[in-house]
Structures are given as C-alpha cells and as structure tokens.
Design an enzyme around this catalytic site. Structure first.
Site, PDB file in Angstrom:
ATOM      1  N   ASP A  15       0.850  -1.187   0.000  1.00 19.43           N
ATOM      2  CA  ASP A  15       0.000   0.000   0.000  1.00 19.43           C
ATOM      3  C   ASP A  15       0.890   1.243   0.000  1.00 19.43           C
ATOM      4  O   ASP A  15       1.697   1.433   0.904  1.00 19.43           O
ATOM      5  CB  ASP A  15      -0.882  -0.017   1.262  1.00 19.43           C
ATOM      6  CG  ASP A  15      -2.013   0.994   1.200  1.00 19.43           C
ATOM      7  OD1 ASP A  15      -1.905   1.950   0.416  1.00 19.43           O
ATOM      8  OD2 ASP A  15      -2.991   0.832   1.942  1.00 19.43           O
ATOM      9  N   CYS A  55      -6.553   4.295  -2.283  1.00 17.98           N
ATOM     10  CA  CYS A  55      -6.599   2.877  -1.883  1.00 17.98           C
ATOM     11  C   CYS A  55      -7.781   2.106  -2.447  1.00 17.98           C
ATOM     12  O   CYS A  55      -7.625   1.201  -3.272  1.00 17.98           O
ATOM     13  CB  CYS A  55      -6.607   2.769  -0.360  1.00 17.98           C
ATOM     14  SG  CYS A  55      -5.171   3.506   0.448  1.00 17.98           S
ATOM     15  N   HIS A 105      -9.146  -3.754   1.283  1.00 18.81           N
ATOM     16  CA  HIS A 105      -9.939  -2.527   1.439  1.00 18.81           C
ATOM     17  C   HIS A 105     -11.340  -2.649   0.858  1.00 18.81           C
ATOM     18  O   HIS A 105     -11.855  -1.712   0.228  1.00 18.81           O
ATOM     19  CB  HIS A 105      -9.214  -1.339   0.815  1.00 18.81           C
ATOM     20  CG  HIS A 105      -9.443  -0.053   1.556  1.00 18.81           C
ATOM     21  ND1 HIS A 105      -8.496   0.918   1.678  1.00 18.81           N
ATOM     22  CD2 HIS A 105     -10.518   0.425   2.227  1.00 18.81           C
ATOM     23  CE1 HIS A 105      -8.959   1.936   2.375  1.00 18.81           C
ATOM     24  NE2 HIS A 105     -10.211   1.649   2.720  1.00 18.81           N
ATOM     25  N   ASP A 286      -0.878  -0.543  -4.676  1.00 13.37           N
ATOM     26  CA  ASP A 286      -2.122   0.066  -5.154  1.00 13.37           C
ATOM     27  C   ASP A 286      -1.912   1.475  -5.695  1.00 13.37           C
ATOM     28  O   ASP A 286      -2.693   1.954  -6.520  1.00 13.37           O
ATOM     29  CB  ASP A 286      -3.202   0.038  -4.063  1.00 13.37           C
ATOM     30  CG  ASP A 286      -2.764   0.677  -2.746  1.00 13.37           C
ATOM     31  OD1 ASP A 286      -1.608   1.152  -2.661  1.00 13.37           O
ATOM     32  OD2 ASP A 286      -3.571   0.679  -1.798  1.00 13.37           O
TER      33      ASP A 286
END
Length: 787
Positions: A15, A55, A105, A286
C-alpha cells in the site's frame, strides 16, 4: 487446462509504495534485496500505473479489471457492488482455492468478493472513512499534516496487522493441502502506508543525516498547477522543516525495507515447500506516495510518485529472467494477466490486456498507454491521466491541461501544454482520453453518489451534520459504543459534573447552581478508582469549587487545594475551577501559583495529557485520567479560536435552527435572553463554535494516536462526553438551563461514545478480573451537540 496443470498464483500487494524508492527502480539508499531478487529472476515493468491513486478505488479496479467509472468505486467510502465480478470469482470457477491475507480494502458488508476466506485482518476496511462532498470544495486543512510529526521508531496497529497477514500467509503456504489443488493467495500489506512508524531495527538503517531531500526547484510550488496547490492546502502539506522531512522519509524507507523482508520470506517459503517452480509470483502496489516531492505527501494526484507503481512478475522457466519492460502498462492489465494465466473467461469485458505476450516478447503492437482517474477528496471535479509512450497528459475539468515528457523531464517540472510545439500531441492525447471518458457525465454520477451516501449517513452516522469537521470523533464512534440519546443529568456545568462524578441526581448532590462547592463527603468515581489501585489524575476545567460570581480568576476561587476537595484525584493535577480564556490561559498544580499555558488552551491541555500518558504507561499500576476541555463553550469570537480552524468555516452560511423564534422565550432567565445584536451574531457564533469543535476533534485524534503509539489500545477504555448543549436561538433561547432537545441545537442531549480496541479485546478486558483496564475519561465542558 486440467486443474493439476494450472500454476499457483502468489499476488503480493503493498500500500502506497512508489517504485522509485527501491533497488530495482534505482534508489541508491532504500534497501530492498528481495525486490532485487525478483528483478533478477523475473520481469520488472518500469512504467506501470495504478488506475486511480487512492486505496479503495485502485484496489476495486484491480479486483474487477475495470476502470472505476465503470464500477462506481469513486472514493474510499464507495464500496464495490456485491454483484461485481472479480478475478477471485473467475479463478475459483477454474478450480482454484482463492484466499486473501490482509488488506484489500473492501467496503460494505461483503469482505470477500470471491475469495474463499480472509486469513488475517483488513484493518483499513474495518475503519469508517469520511464522506466526500464536492459541494464543499477543497477547504484548507486546519493544521499541518501530522504524519511527519509522528514518524519515528516504534510499532503500530498497522505493523501488528501486517505481521499477522504474513504469519497466516506463511502457514497457508506450508499446509500440505496446497499440493492438492491450484491456489491463488493474495497477501496484501499496509506498509509502507503511513503512519511512518517502523520497528527500531528498520529505523536504524536510515540515519537522518543520510536521508535525501525532495527535489523542488526554486519557484516551482508557486507556479504549480492550481489543482495541486488546492490539494496541498487541503491536505495540510505546508513548508515542513527539514528535520521533519528527513524523519518522514526515513520512516517511509524503513517501512519499505520492512515490507521487503516479508516479500523475501514468502518467496523463501515457496522454495522450501517445493512450490516455487509452479507458482507465478507478483509484486505490486495500489498507488505511490509523494514523499515530499512537489511539496506533497500521500497520493491522490498523477505525479509519478503517486500514480506509478512497482510491478514485478516471476514464473521460473516460463517467463524471462532479468528482463525490464519500458512499455506503459497499468493494474487492469495485471488483472487480465491473472485471468489469462488461470485460463478463465471473464463475464464482463475487461479494461486491460494480458501482459503475457509482452513479457514473452510477442507483443509488437502493444497499446503502450495507461489510463488513471481520480474522483475523491482533495479535488472538486473529475481528474484523469493518460500516459502514452513518453508523454503524460493530465485533465482536470474546469482547469487548464498538463502535458509532460516523462523521458526528458522525469520529475515533471515543465508543463508543455502551452508550448506551441506540443499542441498536436496535446490535442491527440486529449481526444483519446475524452473518447472513452466523459467528465461532465461522470461528475453528475459522482455528485449523485456523494449526496445519496451523505443522506444515508445522516440517518445512521454519529452526528449527521455535514458541516462539522470531526473525522476523529466520527472514526472513534465507529470503534465502540455510541449512545445517540444520552441526556445530561442537569443542563448546567457544575450540577452536571457533580452528577457525573457521583452517579447521583443534582437533587441528591445538592449542586443546583454553578456557585456552590461540591460536598467532599460524597463517594465519587475518583475515590472508587483510587481504592481499586488506579492512579487518578485530572487535567483541565473542574467547576466544582464555588466561585464568587465575577471573580473566578482570583486564585482563591480558581485554585483547588490538595486533599478532600479533589474528590479522589490525588495523582497528576493540572486544573483550574473555571474560566473561558482560550489563549495563554492558566492552570494550577499544588499551589495557588498560576502556570501559564502558552498558545491555544485545548492544544496545551492535550499536550499535558499526552505527556502524562507517556509517564503513566511505564507504571505497573493502571491509570485513570480525566481531561476536561473548556471549548466549545462561548465566547464565540474569532480571537478565541485558532485562525486555521476558523478558516474552514469563515464562508459557511449557517442556517438558524428550524425552530428558531424571533421573540425571546417569556420564561427565559437572563442567561437565555437574546438581544438584537446577539441574534444578528448567531451565524458568526456558529462559525466559531464549529471551528472550536474541529480543533477539539483534532485533539481527540492526538489522544487516540498517543494511546496507540504507546501500545495502550488493547487495555484502555476511552470515553468522550460533554456536560450539555447550546440552544443558538432555538425556542427563542440561547445557552442551556432548559429541557428542550432539538435536531439543530440540542440543549440537554450530549454526545457520549466509549471505545476499546474492539469487541473481542473489550470482552477480554471485562472478563479478565485479575487485571485492571486503564481508563482515559475525556470530557469537553460545554455546549457540545448530540448525535
């Protein structure tokens, strides 16, 4: 293809990892030996992009292989539709065991979207995200971004969750059942996403005096494109001191090396279990992280550090080794590749193309472009990017375009959009982008989605007031018990506090008005906690020590001496009886001497509380801290609130309460009667009130973060409440002292929320009678509206 011949898939996703901060992508300082190995044994894409630099939208696009305007995953609070087909669904249909370990997520009720199981935790999916409302524009942040101030060695819940994701993934790979059917494991880490806190041994790898600084030419920020200037202001990206910048980058680099070790252990486990030869290993992220470049932190833009991602693919003996591919690709192409490897057929038309021909050198006609879009917070209209060949074209509805030559100007300092020599290129790329992307229609869809979600949130969220800026209180309310119909024991400062401390009504305590002294013979919760081994401490407004009316700043009225009148609080004491001085205020310790608290009082009181928590956390005894802050009590004047907080609301047109009355309530006492001048000032009062509440929210966030940083979360009960509300002209009244409860201005209702770290841990604390939970009681004194 028979299932036994299908290769396994290990998809490792991080991330917020910008690729240029790693060994394979050329950084001289960041240590990533395991990414280096992936580069040696597989294929590295040097120009891979996410399809939205945020995200949830990026991940939902990756999961479905569709651009976000096709799936409606606009922002971090717009979850994927439950009927959306993902690559997890498609691979399971081909006989794969498809599992997730860590973050993906997913918002909403469906936390699997095709995965058979979640092996660990998705921390970011557990957290509620603030709703975006483009109608509010891009208001400036009330204070600088706190990510750099928090950077340093230590641990966080994010670290704990990433460690859990790795542990469960390794156990899955070592299970003998992995040899019985093809599998696809998506291991997804939060690192190197902020908070920029990393275990000590990784922090020590990057001495601050060796940390490189962002490359920002003189005059660049002043001439930056307007969309990024607005975003910098909204995200609190100020001109940070060099020391903070070095700390932030050191924390980021440490998290990347921390992540890299996890990649290495996953790869090694494949070798040890004999599965590497039949496993495709993918590493990507991401989106990126600005890391101070262009004066920005976080992501949400189309600069290279935000929109470009690492992409490495290894498949022993089936894909080239040591190969670098410069053609432009994106994450929807990776999705198409996973589906292609599994031999699956998509139900929906994917927006990407398989990378297998490109990796095998059989794609001479590769499209060589990537599309990305951004439709979330930090902007107020749709944005999109098209990278094609060496050029990048950025489009922001209502703003001038941008064009960069990434080969000649990799740092994107020279916007070529106004250069006559590049007009043909600019027009060509704009035409290609707008041929498949209608910003006007997309804006309609995004705004409609925002309004619908805000409407739903107003019926079930913490407060439902879209004008308020309380992200930390809102988040806190989602993590514990939230009492939306809590009622003050008495709608006045001192009587309420006596009731709170004793658990008795005002008629039992005898505290009917503010000018009375609390009878110390009552058994109060400070006494109870003290008898049970707690350190009991108090910071802030007391309001239980009688004042001579109008002389509350006289030490004989403001100083509460040690002993019985402190009602069981015999530890840390930094308090005063009451005043409404919010800048350069004072408090007393164990003498009548006034100690000046420089700056804004709530900020200073929170500093005192955090300092106390740091000391109390090393004690063997549990602690109970009561922090009582005076705001958002009047006076509501601009000079009584920090300018940055007021700036957020200075142009807001606050409506009067729906039951506002022009005439005074005939039963009002002198406190509640309003003059014509006061009625005219009501909108301004509300601006200051909301600004005070925004500041209060920030300080609550600081306290919660301190509890996390000190490792106290699992054994701390945190309570937030207030003593009463404020009428603001409802029913023809101001102040409190009445039993009305209104939707726009509640008087006796007050917010109450209590949280521990989660249902499981809270249950453990309550059942484990051999040890006390720490208690942090946080009370703000007056005029706080309810749910």
């Amino acid at each position: 293809m028979p299932s036994k011949q299908l290769p396994n898939l290990l998809v490792i996703m991080s991330d917020e990892h910008a690729p240029m901060y790693s060994g394979p992508y050329g950084h001289p300082l960041v240590q990533t030996p395991h990414m280096d190995r992936l580069a040696e044994e597989g294929v590295t894409f040097t120009n891979a992009y996410c399809n939205s630099p945020l995200c949830m939208p990026s991940r939902m696009s990756f999961m479905t292989g569709r651009y976000i305007h096709h799936i409606g995953a606009w922002d971090n609070a717009a979850p994927l539709r439950p009927d959306a087909v993902t690559w997890a669904h498609l691979l399971r249909s081909e006989g794969y065991d498809v599992v997730l370990s860590g973050k993906q997520h997913f918002g909403g009720m469906d936390q699997l979207h095709g995965f058979r199981s979640q092996l660990a935790r998705d921390l970011h999916a557990e957290r509620q995200h603030a709703l975006t409302d483009w109608d509010n524009g891009t208001p400036p942040a009330s204070r600088p971004w706190q990510g750099l101030a928090q950077a340093g060695p230590g641990t966080t819940e994010e670290i704990e969750v990433d460690d859990l994701a790795e542990t469960e993934a390794l156990a899955y790979l070592r299970d003998p059942a992995r040899h019985e059917q093809p599998w696809a494991l998506n291991v997804s880490f939060i690192a190197p996403h902020f908070p920029l806190v990393v275990p000590q041994r990784f922090w020590d790898l990057y001495p601050l005096d060796e940390i490189d600084l962002p490359d920002i030419p003189e005059g660049h920020l002043e001439n930056q494109h307007p969309v990024y200037q607005r975003m910098r202001r909204m995200f609190g990206c100020v001109d940070f001191p060099e020391e903070l910048i070095r700390r932030g980058r050191a924390g980021y680099y440490g998290l990347i090396t921390y992540l890299d070790e996890k990649i290495g252990r996953l790869f090694k486990t494949l070798e040890e279990t004999g599965q590497l030869e039949n496993t495709v290993v993918v590493y990507t992220s991401d989106h990126g992280e600005m890391n101070g470049e262009h004066g920005m932190w976080r992501k949400s833009n189309f600069y290279e550090a935000s929109a470009r991602v690492p992409l490495q693919i290894v498949f022993p003996d089936r894909l080239p080794t040591g190969k670098r591919i410069d053609e432009v690709v994106s994450l929807v192409d990776l999705t198409a590749t996973l589906v292609d490897i599994a031999g699956a057929r998509s139900v929906d038309q994917l927006d990407g193309d398989s990378l297998l021909p490109l990796m095998r050198g059989a794609a001479s006609d590769w499209k060589d472009f990537a599309f990305s879009e951004y439709l979330a917070h930090g902007v107020e209209r749709p944005m999109a990017m098209l990278r094609k060949g060496q050029y990048k074209f950025n489009y922001s509805l209502g703003d001038a375009p941008e064009l960069y030559d990434i080969v000649e100007d990799p740092n994107e300092f020279r916007n070529l959009a106004d250069d006559e020599a590049y007009q043909a290129i600019c027009q060509e790329l704009e035409a290609q982008l707008l041929a498949e992307w209608d910003p006007v229609e997309i804006e309609k869809q995004v705004r409609a989605s925002q309004k619908a979600r805000i409407l739903v949130d107003q019926s079930c969220g913490y407060a439902g007031d879209t004008r308020a800026h309380t992200p930390d209180i809102d988040q806190f309310a989602t993590e514990g018990a939230n009492f939306c119909n809590a009622v003050s024991g008495s709608p006045m400062c001192a009587p309420y506090r006596a009731s709170l401390f004793t658990g008795k009504y005002a008629s039992s305590t005898g505290m009917a008005i503010n000018e009375l002294r609390m009878n110390p013979n009552h058994d109060c919760f400070g006494h109870v906690l003290h008898r049970n081994g707690y350190q009991t401490s108090y910071i802030g407004k007391w309001h239980l020590w009688a004042n001579q009316l109008g002389k509350h700043n006289d030490p004989q009225n403001s100083y509460i001496p040690p002993g019985q009148h402190r009602l069981g609080f015999d530890g840390e004491w930094s308090a005063y009886n009451f005043h409404h001085l919010y800048f350069d205020a004072y408090y007393h310790k164990d003498s009548p001497e006034k100690i000046v608290l420089p700056g804004y009082e709530p900020d200073g009181q929170t500093d005192l509380a955090i300092d106390y928590l740091q000391r109390a956390s090393t004690s063997d005894n549990p602690f109970a801290l009561f922090l009582s802050i005076g705001t958002p009590h009047d006076p509501w004047t601009q000079d009584n609130v920090p300018p940055a907080d007021y700036e957020m609301f200075k142009d807001v047109d606050f409506p009067l309460p729906p039951n506002y009355r022009d005439e005074n309530d005939p039963y009002s006492d002198t406190w509640a009667i309003m003059s014509a001048a006061e009625r005219a000032a009501l909108p301004e009062w509300m601006r200051v009130y909301y600004a005070m509440t925004a500041n209060l929210d920030w300080n609550i966030g600081r306290l919660l973060q301190a509890v996390d940083d000190l490792g106290l979360r699992d054994n701390t009960i945190f309570v937030f409440t207030s003593d009463h509300g404020e009428m603001f002209g409802a029913q023809g009244r101001r102040a409190k002292n009445i039993f009305y409860e209104e939707a726009g201005a509640r008087s006796i209702s007050c917010p109450v929320a209590a949280a521990n770290s989660g249902r499981t841990r809270l249950r453990c604390v309550l059942e484990h009678t051999g040890h006390h939970a720490d208690v942090v009681v946080y009370a703000k004194s007056a005029d706080s509206r309810g749910c």
